[in-house]
Structures are given as structure tokens and as C-alpha cells.
Design a protein around this motif. Structure first.
Motif, PDB file in Angstrom:
ATOM      1  N   THR A 138       0.861  -1.184   0.000  1.00  0.00           N
ATOM      2  CA  THR A 138       0.000   0.000   0.000  1.00  0.00           C
ATOM      3  C   THR A 138       0.892   1.227   0.000  1.00  0.00           C
ATOM      4  O   THR A 138       1.774   1.362   0.859  1.00  0.00           O
ATOM      5  CB  THR A 138      -0.916   0.022   1.240  1.00  0.00           C
ATOM      6  OG1 THR A 138      -1.763  -1.137   1.217  1.00  0.00           O
ATOM      7  CG2 THR A 138      -1.784   1.272   1.240  1.00  0.00           C
ATOM      8  N   SER A 140       1.513   5.581  -0.305  1.00  0.00           N
ATOM      9  CA  SER A 140       0.873   6.833   0.129  1.00  0.00           C
ATOM     10  C   SER A 140       0.134   7.461  -1.043  1.00  0.00           C
ATOM     11  O   SER A 140      -1.001   7.918  -0.912  1.00  0.00           O
ATOM     12  CB  SER A 140       1.921   7.815   0.667  1.00  0.00           C
ATOM     13  OG  SER A 140       2.533   7.288   1.820  1.00  0.00           O
ATOM     14  N   THR A 141       0.788   7.468  -2.212  1.00  0.00           N
ATOM     15  CA  THR A 141       0.182   7.990  -3.432  1.00  0.00           C
ATOM     16  C   THR A 141       0.666   7.145  -4.605  1.00  0.00           C
ATOM     17  O   THR A 141       1.646   6.401  -4.498  1.00  0.00           O
ATOM     18  CB  THR A 141       0.581   9.458  -3.689  1.00  0.00           C
ATOM     19  OG1 THR A 141       1.999   9.523  -3.930  1.00  0.00           O
ATOM     20  CG2 THR A 141       0.226  10.345  -2.506  1.00  0.00           C
ATOM     21  N   ALA A 181      -5.453   8.308  -2.125  1.00  0.00           N
ATOM     22  CA  ALA A 181      -4.413   8.024  -1.126  1.00  0.00           C
ATOM     23  C   ALA A 181      -4.439   6.540  -0.771  1.00  0.00           C
ATOM     24  O   ALA A 181      -5.470   5.882  -0.853  1.00  0.00           O
ATOM     25  CB  ALA A 181      -4.635   8.870   0.122  1.00  0.00           C
ATOM     26  N   ASN A 182      -3.280   6.013  -0.411  1.00  0.00           N
ATOM     27  CA  ASN A 182      -3.115   4.633   0.035  1.00  0.00           C
ATOM     28  C   ASN A 182      -3.588   3.591  -0.987  1.00  0.00           C
ATOM     29  O   ASN A 182      -4.327   2.660  -0.646  1.00  0.00           O
ATOM     30  CB  ASN A 182      -3.851   4.421   1.364  1.00  0.00           C
ATOM     31  CG  ASN A 182      -3.401   5.388   2.441  1.00  0.00           C
ATOM     32  OD1 ASN A 182      -2.213   5.623   2.605  1.00  0.00           O
ATOM     33  ND2 ASN A 182      -4.350   5.966   3.161  1.00  0.00           N
ATOM     34  N   ASP A 184      -3.552   0.301  -3.318  1.00  0.00           N
ATOM     35  CA  ASP A 184      -3.018  -1.053  -3.182  1.00  0.00           C
ATOM     36  C   ASP A 184      -2.446  -1.465  -4.542  1.00  0.00           C
ATOM     37  O   ASP A 184      -3.184  -1.730  -5.486  1.00  0.00           O
ATOM     38  CB  ASP A 184      -4.157  -1.995  -2.761  1.00  0.00           C
ATOM     39  CG  ASP A 184      -3.700  -3.448  -2.602  1.00  0.00           C
ATOM     40  OD1 ASP A 184      -2.491  -3.719  -2.774  1.00  0.00           O
ATOM     41  OD2 ASP A 184      -4.558  -4.299  -2.317  1.00  0.00           O
TER      42      ASP A 184
END
Length: 273
Positions: A138, A140-141, A181-182, A184
């Protein structure tokens, strides 16, 4: 002294607005007849009205104008408020300039959109089974995807893996919906031979897959148009999606820093309806 109607004509300000100035405490009548309620102004107050109107046109609020008129140092107060107003308007102008540019660019994109989308060629193809080194995490961006590739190659480097030719490097976005954001993300690179899993990298065999494929050259801001083109093609040709779409980087940022040279293949797993 001047009645409010005559005063209104001379200063080109409506009676309604003069009453509003009075309510705000900006311009009080010189005299109010206690019996008739008529309001009277002096000729000198025409200058005050002119000042109020001029400052309004500059963008100052009536509250700020009131502070200026009440200040014992009117010139200093005026300079302070004008500078604050100037800075505010400058920021608004910069924002407006960006919006104008965006509107112009959007108009150009809309004019070209149909023509551009016709240039994307969709083909159904079967990707053969292959062995891959895979790393999923995962972020952050989305812009951190490069970190995954660096980590993957760093962890498998001690085993001196042999990569498939031509190279087959993919990124799969597993989120059920778009997440700013975040996200996967799973990156994979095809390898030949058997290797040991590392702390974060797993080696696995991918099955053969039927995909709708679109290859394009250039920056990644085209992907939305590519997705639209592919979805239309899938619906119009009797297929349904059958898995998570992924990107194959034939030439990517790791190969060249020039976006116009990037070659990306968007793959959409499909099956017959």
C-alpha cells in the motif's frame, strides 16, 4: 443642506444605498428632521460618498471602508487596506488565470477527444503463462510506485535472476475503486527459472490470460481515454471484464525520463459473455 433625493442625484448613488451606508455607520445624515424624518446632507459629504464608492470599486468591503474612515490616520489606514486588497486580488487573479487555462485546455481536449480515441487500437490477445517476481504494498500515493520497483529489484538482485526477453513488467491496482491516497499496488516482472521468496517479494506462476489490449506512446495522462476506449470495445464485441486491469511497461520511467518515449500497454482481462 441637501435633501436625500437631491443628494442622491448629485453623487449618483441610490437612496437605498445611502440608507445602507447610514446603517453601516459610513455616512450619517448631517441632520434628520424629528417631525418628518427627512434626511439632510451637506455638500462636503459628497466627497465622503465619492471616497466610499471609489474604494468599493477597488474591491474593499464596506467594513474595511468604515475602518479607514474612522482611522485617525486615514492615509495610513487606506494604504494598509489597499495593500491587503491588492494581495487578495492578486491571488484571485492567479487562480482565475489557472482556471482560464484549464478551461481552454479542456475545450481543446474535448474537440480532439473523439479523434484521439479513434487512434487507440484495441485487440484481443492471449498472454501466455509466465513466472514472475511479485511485490505488493500500500502506497501513500500513486507517484510512489517507483519505490516498489526499486524494492523489488533490490531484494531479488542477490539471486541474479534471469529476466524474460522481451521484458514483461506490470503494475496492477487492486483497489475496488479509485483511491487518491493509500492505493493497493502490485508490481511484477517476468523471470526465467526458480528462485526463493524474499522478505517482500514472492515468485509465482501466472496463468495464461485473455485480455483486451491497448498500447499507447506518451505520458500516463492518456490512461483515462484508453480505459474508455477499451470499455467501449469490450461491450461492443461481446466480452465482459474478467479480472483486474493492469499496465505493462514496455518502456517506462526506469528506461527514460522523457515521457514522449514511454510505451505502455493497458490490459483488461476479458471473457466471452
Amino acid at each position: 443642506m441637501l435633501k436625500i433625493g437631491k443628494f442622491s442625484k448629485l453623487c449618483h448613488v441610490s437612496v437605498r444605498m445611502l440608507r445602507h451606508f447610514e446603517e453601516m455607520g459610513l455616512l450619517l445624515p448631517e441632520r434628520v428632521d424629528p417631525f418628518t424624518g427627512y434626511r439632510y446632507y451637506t455638500a462636503s459629504q459628497l466627497t465622503t460618498v465619492s471616497t466610499i464608492v471609489s474604494l468599493q470599486r477597488m474591491g474593499l468591503s464596506l467594513t474595511a471602508i468604515g475602518e479607514i474612515l474612522e482611522s485617525s490616520s486615514t492615509s495610513q489606514a487606506l494604504e494598509t487596506h489597499i495593500e491587503a486588497c491588492y494581495q487578495k486580488k492578486l491571488k484571485e487573479a492567479e487562480k482565475l488565470q489557472v482556471q482560464l487555462w484549464q478551461l481552454k485546455a479542456a475545450g481543446e481536449r474535448l474537440r480532439r477527444k473523439e479523434e484521439i480515441m479513434k487512434n487507440y487500437i484495441v485487440v484481443a490477445k492471449e498472454l501466455p503463462s509466465c513466472q514472475v517476481a511479485s511485490l505488493r504494498d500500500t502506497l501513500s500515493t500513486y507517484t510512489e510506485e517507483g519505490r516498489l520497483w526499486e524494492k523489488l529489484h533490490a531484494e531479488i538482485a542477490p539471486q541474479h535472476p534471469k529476466f524474460a526477453t522481451p521484458p514483461f513488467s506490470t503494475a496492477t491496482y487492486h483497489d475496488a475503486e479509485y483511491n487518491e491516497a493509500n492505493p493497493d499496488v502490485e508490481v511484477q516482472v517476468s523471470v526465467i527459472g526458480s528462485y526463493q521468496d524474499t522478505g517482500h517479494v514472492y515468485f509465482k506462476k501466472l496463468p495464461a490470460r485473455l485480455v483486451a489490449s491497448v498500447t499507447f506512446t506518451g505520458a500516463y495522462d492518456q490512461i483515462t481515454d484508453v480505459n474508455i476506449t477499451a470499455m467501449r470495445w469490450i461491450e461492443e464485441n461481446g466480452y465482459r471484464t474478467n479480472g483486474t486491469m493492469f499496465n505493462v511497461y514496455h518502456v517506462g520511467p526506469g528506461d527514460t525520463s522523457e515521457p514522449e518515449k514511454w510505451v505502455t500497454e493497458c490490459c483488461f482481462p476479458i471473457a466471452a459473455k
